[in-house]
Structure formats: C-alpha cells, structure tokens
Design a protein around this motif. Structure first.
Motif, PDB file in Angstrom:
ATOM      1  N   TYR A 130       5.741   3.229 -14.421  1.00 25.20           N
ATOM      2  CA  TYR A 130       5.499   1.994 -13.675  1.00 25.20           C
ATOM      3  C   TYR A 130       5.138   0.881 -14.650  1.00 25.20           C
ATOM      4  O   TYR A 130       4.611   1.132 -15.743  1.00 25.20           O
ATOM      5  CB  TYR A 130       4.355   2.164 -12.662  1.00 25.20           C
ATOM      6  CG  TYR A 130       4.631   3.184 -11.580  1.00 25.20           C
ATOM      7  CD1 TYR A 130       5.144   2.793 -10.348  1.00 25.20           C
ATOM      8  CD2 TYR A 130       4.394   4.540 -11.806  1.00 25.20           C
ATOM      9  CE1 TYR A 130       5.402   3.725  -9.356  1.00 25.20           C
ATOM     10  CE2 TYR A 130       4.655   5.482 -10.823  1.00 25.20           C
ATOM     11  CZ  TYR A 130       5.161   5.066  -9.597  1.00 25.20           C
ATOM     12  OH  TYR A 130       5.423   5.998  -8.616  1.00 25.20           O
TER      13      TYR A 130
ATOM     14  N   SER B 155       1.474   0.264  -5.970  1.00 26.21           N
ATOM     15  CA  SER B 155       2.817   0.465  -5.427  1.00 26.21           C
ATOM     16  C   SER B 155       2.871   1.771  -4.635  1.00 26.21           C
ATOM     17  O   SER B 155       2.129   2.712  -4.913  1.00 26.21           O
ATOM     18  CB  SER B 155       3.853   0.498  -6.548  1.00 26.21           C
ATOM     19  OG  SER B 155       3.648   1.620  -7.376  1.00 26.21           O
TER      20      SER B 155
ATOM     21  N   GLN C 209       8.211   0.990  -3.163  1.00 29.78           N
ATOM     22  CA  GLN C 209       7.935  -0.428  -2.952  1.00 29.78           C
ATOM     23  C   GLN C 209       7.020  -0.944  -4.062  1.00 29.78           C
ATOM     24  O   GLN C 209       6.093  -0.263  -4.474  1.00 29.78           O
ATOM     25  CB  GLN C 209       7.253  -0.638  -1.604  1.00 29.78           C
ATOM     26  CG  GLN C 209       8.103  -0.285  -0.415  1.00 29.78           C
ATOM     27  CD  GLN C 209       7.393  -0.604   0.891  1.00 29.78           C
ATOM     28  OE1 GLN C 209       7.434  -1.726   1.382  1.00 29.78           O
ATOM     29  NE2 GLN C 209       6.726   0.384   1.456  1.00 29.78           N
ATOM     30  N   ALA C 210       7.306  -2.144  -4.518  1.00 26.70           N
ATOM     31  CA  ALA C 210       6.450  -2.769  -5.518  1.00 26.70           C
ATOM     32  C   ALA C 210       5.182  -3.281  -4.852  1.00 26.70           C
ATOM     33  O   ALA C 210       5.082  -3.349  -3.625  1.00 26.70           O
ATOM     34  CB  ALA C 210       7.188  -3.911  -6.202  1.00 26.70           C
TER      35      ALA C 210
ATOM     36  N   ILE D  67       5.541  -2.249 -10.405  1.00 25.86           N
ATOM     37  CA  ILE D  67       6.852  -1.806  -9.944  1.00 25.86           C
ATOM     38  C   ILE D  67       7.295  -0.589 -10.737  1.00 25.86           C
ATOM     39  O   ILE D  67       6.896  -0.405 -11.897  1.00 25.86           O
ATOM     40  CB  ILE D  67       7.873  -2.964 -10.088  1.00 25.86           C
ATOM     41  CG1 ILE D  67       9.236  -2.592  -9.495  1.00 25.86           C
ATOM     42  CG2 ILE D  67       8.007  -3.402 -11.549  1.00 25.86           C
ATOM     43  CD1 ILE D  67      10.206  -3.765  -9.431  1.00 25.86           C
TER      44      ILE D  67
ATOM     45  N   SER E 224       8.300  -5.631  -1.547  1.00 25.32           N
ATOM     46  CA  SER E 224       6.962  -5.607  -2.128  1.00 25.32           C
ATOM     47  C   SER E 224       5.895  -5.532  -1.045  1.00 25.32           C
ATOM     48  O   SER E 224       5.995  -6.208  -0.014  1.00 25.32           O
ATOM     49  CB  SER E 224       6.720  -6.860  -2.970  1.00 25.32           C
ATOM     50  OG  SER E 224       7.544  -6.869  -4.113  1.00 25.32           O
TER      51      SER E 224
END
Length: 357
Positions: free
Chosen positions: A152, A170, A174-175, A216, A265
C-alpha cells in the motif's frame, strides 16, 4: 464519446522519451489497464535508500514528491521528522517505509537525511509553468523503478505534519482519501466529460478528492499513475479545464484517473485538518498547513491581511523558518498553536537546521 486527445511530440531526445511514454485518451477509455511504457533508462534515476521495515500485513509506504527548492526541502525535513516519531510510536501503526520522490533530476545534499528516489522532471516547457505536473510523472517513475516492499502507498505532501500514527484506512480494494470541498465534479460536469465520457458512468463516480492524502493499493496506483499524468497534461492544454480548475487541476486529474480505473475512495474527513479554518486537532492524523495563519495580538483572524502575528509557509520561500518561532497570541485556535509548536520541535531537533542550506 469525447474527442480523443494526443500529447504533441517534443523535439529533444528527452521530450521524445516522454512522448513515447504517454498513452492516448483512446487507450484510457478502452483499456483501464493501460500502462506507461518508457524508454527512460534506469541509469537516469537514482535510488538512494528506503527505510527497512518488518514484513507485517497492510503496511503502507509513505511517499512525498518534492523539488530541490529550499521551500520544499525544509518542509520535507519537518515532515520526515514527524513521520519517524509517528511510525516509531509505542502505540503502533501500519506505517512502513518513507520516500521523498525528488523530481529535480539529480541528488541533493539531504539524501543522507531523508530516504530519497531521484526522478527526472518533465522536459522543459512540458509543465507549462505549472510545476505540480511533475508530481504524477515522478510517481510513474518511482512505481516503475523503485523496490517498494509494502503493498500500500500513502501519498502525502511536504506541508503535511503527522500528528499521530496513521492506520491503513483502505478497505477491500477501495482507497482512503480526504474529501476536499473545492473538488466539485458535478459543478464542472461539462468540462470533465471531455475526459470522463458518459458511458463511463455518472459524474458522481468521480470522488471529490486529490491525490493526497490517499492510502491506496500499490497495484492500483501503478495502473492509475500513467493515466493521471496524461490527463493532467491534457487538462492543462485544454483551455476550459485549465480555466475551471486552476491550481487544483492536477487534483481533478487524479480523481478522474481513479474513476476511469474503477478505484473508488472511502472518504475520511478525519484524515487531516487545515488551519486556520479547522480549529481543533481532535482525532485527526495530519495537519496540512497550506493556508497562511494571520492574527491580531488579541487572537482575531485577519485572513487575507498580514497579521500582527503570522505563520505562513510562503514567508520561507528562500530560507527556512528560524528555530523557536514565536507562539501565537492567546485565543488563537489550538490547531494553529499545535502547528507552530510541532514546527518548533522539529527544527530544534533536526541537526544543522540553520547551517545546512
């Protein structure tokens, strides 16, 4: 479908390299897995070192892009000081290694202090006077060339101060990102449809984010980064987009690139605060000191007018802030007091603060 855009060929060899590396808008539309293929040699980049980290699940690597200016460098030194304190806190976190991605094209005198990857800047004139366009191009190079052990990435900025250890926010691909009130996809739908056509989904598929702070998956960012770079360049060349988005153009480009690659996000308002508008630190993780803080000696905010007391990073464009800055007057919000106190602690403890420039 929007009219495809292409990046104009450049004259010099380095320009040609970048032009070869760029993907067209058609490629973005029809292949969200499109990658940037660059013939820049590994020897043109310099990896100094990366902090060694233990192999624990969900560690993220913090990356900050910067120029070699005094202005960016003193902020990076302060940022890295607080990164280390947060990472090494007994509280524990998911914070792994750290890299300053230096897009000056050559090493500087702070390589031994801050783990650094040297990336090449965009060719002369390609940023069209908007130096922030070097950010996505720097990330492209770093992701392609560097050995990044974590799965990440936290994209941060030099003017971030980490207040406390940051967990990996995260979830399930999904960020995690901070929502910016001034990123308004619905307001600028007509402009954004040039880069995000209707067949890609409703305009609210574009999250109200920039590229920082964002946590992310590394594999997702590796897909997004070339698209982010190309859309940034295309938006800058587009009169409507350049006029509409101004200094946050590259942020819109990242939001669009993320949407094109299907990466949504989770929005975390508690990711950071921005003094002087946010008054308390509370449970936030980052202080972002992008705005100037101006006050009377009675503690009244005089934003837009230089105050009797002030802290503004732009006051230290050509030289770093001195040690032991005066603290704000009484009645100034806690967020501003905390900011200046943390800058003072960092400068007091960083060796050769005032003699190494």
């Amino acid at each position: 479908m929007a009219t495809p855009w292409r990046i104009r060929s450049f004259a010099s060899p380095l320009l040609i390299c970048v032009a070869v590396a760029l993907i067209t808008y058609n490629a973005i539309l029809f292949s969200t897995n499109a990658r940037l293929h660059s013939d820049l040699s590994t020897s043109s980049l310099h990896v100094h070192r990366t902090l060694s980290v233990s192999h624990k699940p969900r560690l993220f690597h913090t990356a900050v892009t910067a120029s070699d200016s005094v202005y960016n460098t003193w902020q990076c030194r302060v940022m890295y000081y607080w990164f280390k304190k947060a990472r090494d806190s007994p509280v524990g976190s998911d914070m792994g290694g750290f890299t300053r991605i230096l897009h000056s094209g050559k090493p500087d005198s702070f390589m031994g202090e801050i783990p650094t990857f040297v990336a090449q800047p965009l060719p002369d004139g390609a940023d069209q006077g908007y130096i922030v366009l070097n950010r996505p191009w720097a990330f492209v190079q770093w992701l392609q060339k560097a050995n990044i052990p974590e799965e990440y990435i936290l994209m941060a900025e030099p003017d971030h101060i980490i207040v406390k250890p940051i967990p990996n926010l995260s979830v399930d691909g999904q960020a995690a990102a901070f929502p910016f009130f001034y990123i308004e996809p619905q307001k600028y739908e007509s402009v954004l449809r040039k880069f995000f056509p209707e067949d890609r989904g409703p305009i609210n598929t574009i999250d109200p984010i920039g590229n920082s702070p964002v946590i992310i998956e590394k594999k997702s960012l590796a897909k997004i980064a070339p698209t982010w770079m190309n859309i940034s360049l295309a938006m800058k060349k587009d009169t409507d987009a350049d006029k509409s988005f101004g200094w946050v153009l590259e942020m819109y480009a990242y939001a669009v690139a993320s949407a094109l690659h299907g990466v949504r996000s989770i929005l975390h308002k508690n990711f950071m605060i921005q003094p002087p508008w946010d008054l308390e630190v509370g449970d936030k993780f980052i202080i972002h000191y992008t705005y100037g803080c101006d006050y009377t000696m009675e503690g009244k905010l005089t934003y837009g007018t230089i105050g009797e007391w002030r802290f503004d990073k732009r006051s230290y464009d050509n030289s770093p802030p001195p040690r032991n800055l005066p603290l704000p007057p009484k009645s100034v919000p806690e967020s501003v007091v905390t900011l200046v106190t943390m800058v003072n602690e960092a400068t007091a403890n960083i060796p050769n603060w005032e003699s190494s420039w």
